[in-house]
Design an enzyme around this catalytic site. Structure first.
Site, PDB file in Angstrom:
ATOM      1  N   GLU A  93       2.560  17.938 -26.486  1.00  0.00           N
ATOM      2  CA  GLU A  93       3.117  18.444 -27.743  1.00  0.00           C
ATOM      3  C   GLU A  93       3.574  19.855 -27.461  1.00  0.00           C
ATOM      4  OE1 GLU A  93       3.729  20.680 -30.551  1.00  0.00           O
ATOM      5  OE2 GLU A  93       1.615  20.536 -31.137  1.00  0.00           O
ATOM      6  N   LEU A  94       4.897  20.030 -27.394  1.00  0.00           N
ATOM      7  CA  LEU A  94       5.462  21.300 -26.928  1.00  0.00           C
ATOM      8  C   LEU A  94       6.119  22.054 -28.086  1.00  0.00           C
ATOM      9  CD1 LEU A  94       6.833  19.860 -23.555  1.00  0.00           C
ATOM     10  CD2 LEU A  94       4.560  20.770 -24.071  1.00  0.00           C
ATOM     11  N   TRP A 110      -3.566  28.902 -28.322  1.00  0.00           N
ATOM     12  CA  TRP A 110      -4.330  29.836 -29.149  1.00  0.00           C
ATOM     13  C   TRP A 110      -3.938  29.789 -30.615  1.00  0.00           C
ATOM     14  CZ3 TRP A 110      -0.574  32.446 -31.476  1.00  0.00           C
ATOM     15  CH2 TRP A 110       0.651  32.559 -30.800  1.00  0.00           C
ATOM     16  N   HIS A 132      -9.110  25.997 -22.778  1.00  0.00           N
ATOM     17  CA  HIS A 132      -8.466  26.647 -23.913  1.00  0.00           C
ATOM     18  C   HIS A 132      -7.686  27.876 -23.435  1.00  0.00           C
ATOM     19  CE1 HIS A 132      -7.638  26.901 -28.051  1.00  0.00           C
ATOM     20  NE2 HIS A 132      -8.829  26.566 -28.534  1.00  0.00           N
ATOM     21  N   CYS A 149       4.389  25.688 -33.920  1.00  0.00           N
ATOM     22  CA  CYS A 149       5.464  24.881 -33.350  1.00  0.00           C
ATOM     23  C   CYS A 149       6.219  24.118 -34.426  1.00  0.00           C
ATOM     24  CB  CYS A 149       4.909  23.934 -32.297  1.00  0.00           C
ATOM     25  SG  CYS A 149       3.480  22.991 -32.853  1.00  0.00           S
ATOM     26  N   GLY A 151       1.481  23.219 -25.947  1.00  0.00           N
ATOM     27  CA  GLY A 151       1.873  24.537 -25.443  1.00  0.00           C
ATOM     28  C   GLY A 151       3.366  24.622 -25.194  1.00  0.00           C
ATOM     29  N   GLU A 210      13.130  28.589 -29.340  1.00  0.00           N
ATOM     30  CA  GLU A 210      12.061  28.659 -30.326  1.00  0.00           C
ATOM     31  C   GLU A 210      11.755  30.128 -30.604  1.00  0.00           C
ATOM     32  OE1 GLU A 210       7.784  26.630 -31.291  1.00  0.00           O
ATOM     33  OE2 GLU A 210       8.238  27.026 -29.181  1.00  0.00           O
ATOM     34  N   SER A 213      -6.671  31.618 -22.800  1.00  0.00           N
ATOM     35  CA  SER A 213      -7.587  32.656 -22.317  1.00  0.00           C
ATOM     36  C   SER A 213      -7.888  33.737 -23.344  1.00  0.00           C
ATOM     37  CB  SER A 213      -7.006  33.293 -21.049  1.00  0.00           C
ATOM     38  OG  SER A 213      -6.968  32.356 -19.990  1.00  0.00           O
TER      39      SER A 213
END
Length: 454
Positions: A228-229, A130, A155, A262, A206, A359, A157
């Site tokens: 891609e985290l 998101w 995508h 990120c 995500g 993170e 929610s």
């Protein structure tokens, strides 16, 4: 999590959506497979025209699309409009360069003729977050469609209107109805879609947990994935740096997208000789930021996207302070409707504190003091993540040392880490694998076919 538009500024549920049933999902999967069989053979010239048209729609409707983004996930409206513009840039980049990136590559061998040909794979599932609800999708979709693949979007929610708007853009641009489809399904529906043999690959942006799940499911089916985290990006400032510019950029790098990125700088590692001045100026600039309604052009910091993100951030800061961290500014949730958290700066952070290696998703900066460049690099690499890293120095030898030794998918010297359609983007370690964007990105979901002719 329900599929719904919930305004993070007010907490109001604006619209809810019913998840697709099994029959509807089956129709979309078959449409994707059928479309691929014809779309894969469309000439580049045709794809280019459609992708240029998508860029035109994005530019013409950027304010309308920006309002959808801001309404659903709370980013400041000026950033949302810029996001739509960046998506248009990516569409144009691939419309102009896909043919060149995927051209046959002649290789001299003992054959009469030998070369490498790049061919599309098929329907690719994109599981997207998101936080950049348009950009994350377009940086997958533009190269995938230009390569001749078709896309299926699952995508987040909480941004269903963004998901539907993106599908509509591609339809109006002239792409086939099955070339790019949105699947309104919950996260519990991903496994079944990914296990379907018509879906040949997947990409996910995500969390680590989501990445492990999708990679595990795809691995059992021997399907290609790109992940891609998360990231815990370091922002290193050495004595030779332009301190004023470094501070200005540091504030932007930490608070971009309300701190929910990120590749946002999260750990600020500053040389001892300039630490006090950096800290003083950085804290002062963080305090100047305007918090408020993200629909207002003057707003710097809007709400966090969901109440859960606010709760998690609050808990991270609380635990850090309980373990000895010192709050230089901010440090608490705002007592007002919406998911607002003050821009915050923490120092004196123990290595045993969770935020030292986790993170932090929100406008919370962590400050560290180091004595040497080696200490800076050691601290920067002391994380399971490896997405981006920024280093500020005018010393050429230091610049080279940072480039060589920082464990990250991208290193920016005297600038803010950012994605660019012309450059590959991705991470190492627990930040994922594979690359998006640039020449490398468009080749992730193709068959690299060796051709040998005698």
């Amino acid at each position: 999590m329900p599929i719904a538009s919930i305004n993070p500024t007010t907490g109001e549920t604006l619209k809810t959506f019913t998840a697709l049933n099994e029959t509807q999902i089956e129709e979309k999967l078959q449409r994707a497979a059928d479309t691929f069989n014809s779309y894969r053979r469309t000439p580049f010239a045709e794809r280019e025209l459609r992708m240029f048209r998508a860029a035109e729609i994005l530019d013409a409707e950027k304010h309308k699309l920006g309002r959808i983004m801001t309404t659903e996930m709370g980013k400041p409206i000026k950033s949302a409009v810029q996001e739509a513009e960046k998506c248009a840039l990516a569409c144009r980049y691939y419309a102009e360069n896909a043919r060149r990136h995927l051209a046959d590559q002649i290789v001299e061998t003992n054959a009469t003729r030998s070369y490498v040909r790049f061919q599309p794979l098929g329907p690719v599932l994109a599981v997207m977050p998101w936080n950049f609800p348009f950009w994350q999708v377009f940086r997958f979709a533009a190269p995938a469609l230009m390569a001749g693949n078709v896309g299926l979007l699952k995508h987040a929610s909480n941004v269903p209107q963004c998901a539907l708007a993106i599908e509509d853009i591609f339809l109006r641009a002239g792409f086939h109805a099955g070339a790019f489809q949105t699947l309104l399904i919950g996260s519990d529906g991903v496994e079944k879609v990914l296990n379907d043999n018509r879906v040949v690959a997947a990409t996910l942006t995500g969390s680590e947990a989501a990445g492990r799940s999708v990679a595990g499911i795809a691995g059992k089916q021997i399907k290609k994935t790109v992940l891609e985290l998360g990231g815990s990006d370091p922002f290193i400032v050495m004595p030779s740096a332009d301190l004023e510019q470094a501070v200005t950029t540091a504030v932007k790098a930490r608070t971009i997208n309300n701190g929910q990125s990120c590749i946002a700088a999260k750990r600020f590692i500053v040389a001892s000789g300039i630490y006090e001045e950096f800290e003083r100026n950085f804290v002062a600039e963080m305090r100047k930021l305007t918090i408020g309604d993200p629909m207002q052009e003057s707003t710097d910091i809007g709400p966090l996207a969901t109440p859960q993100i606010l709760k998690d951030l609050n808990e991270q800061v609380r635990k850090a302070v309980a373990s000895g961290a010192r709050v230089l500014t901010g440090g608490k949730q705002l007592q007002r409707p919406g998911n607002f958290y003050e821009p915050t700066v923490l120092t004196n952070i123990s290595a045993q504190t969770a935020v030292y290696c986790e993170e932090v998703f929100g406008p919370v900066a962590l400050l560290f003091r180091v004595e040497t460049i080696e200490q800076a690099i050691q601290l920067a690499n002391a994380t399971t993540f490896g997405l981006g890293a920024a280093a500020w120095t005018k010393d050429p030898q230091e610049q080279t040392h940072f480039i060589d030794e920082l464990e990250a998918g991208c290193v920016f010297i005297n600038g803010m880490v950012a994605s660019d359609p012309r450059l590959p983007f991705g991470g190492v370690k627990n930040s994922g694998y594979g690359r998006e964007l640039g020449e490398f990105g468009i080749r992730e979901f193709v068959n690299v076919k060796t051709v040998w002719i005698k």
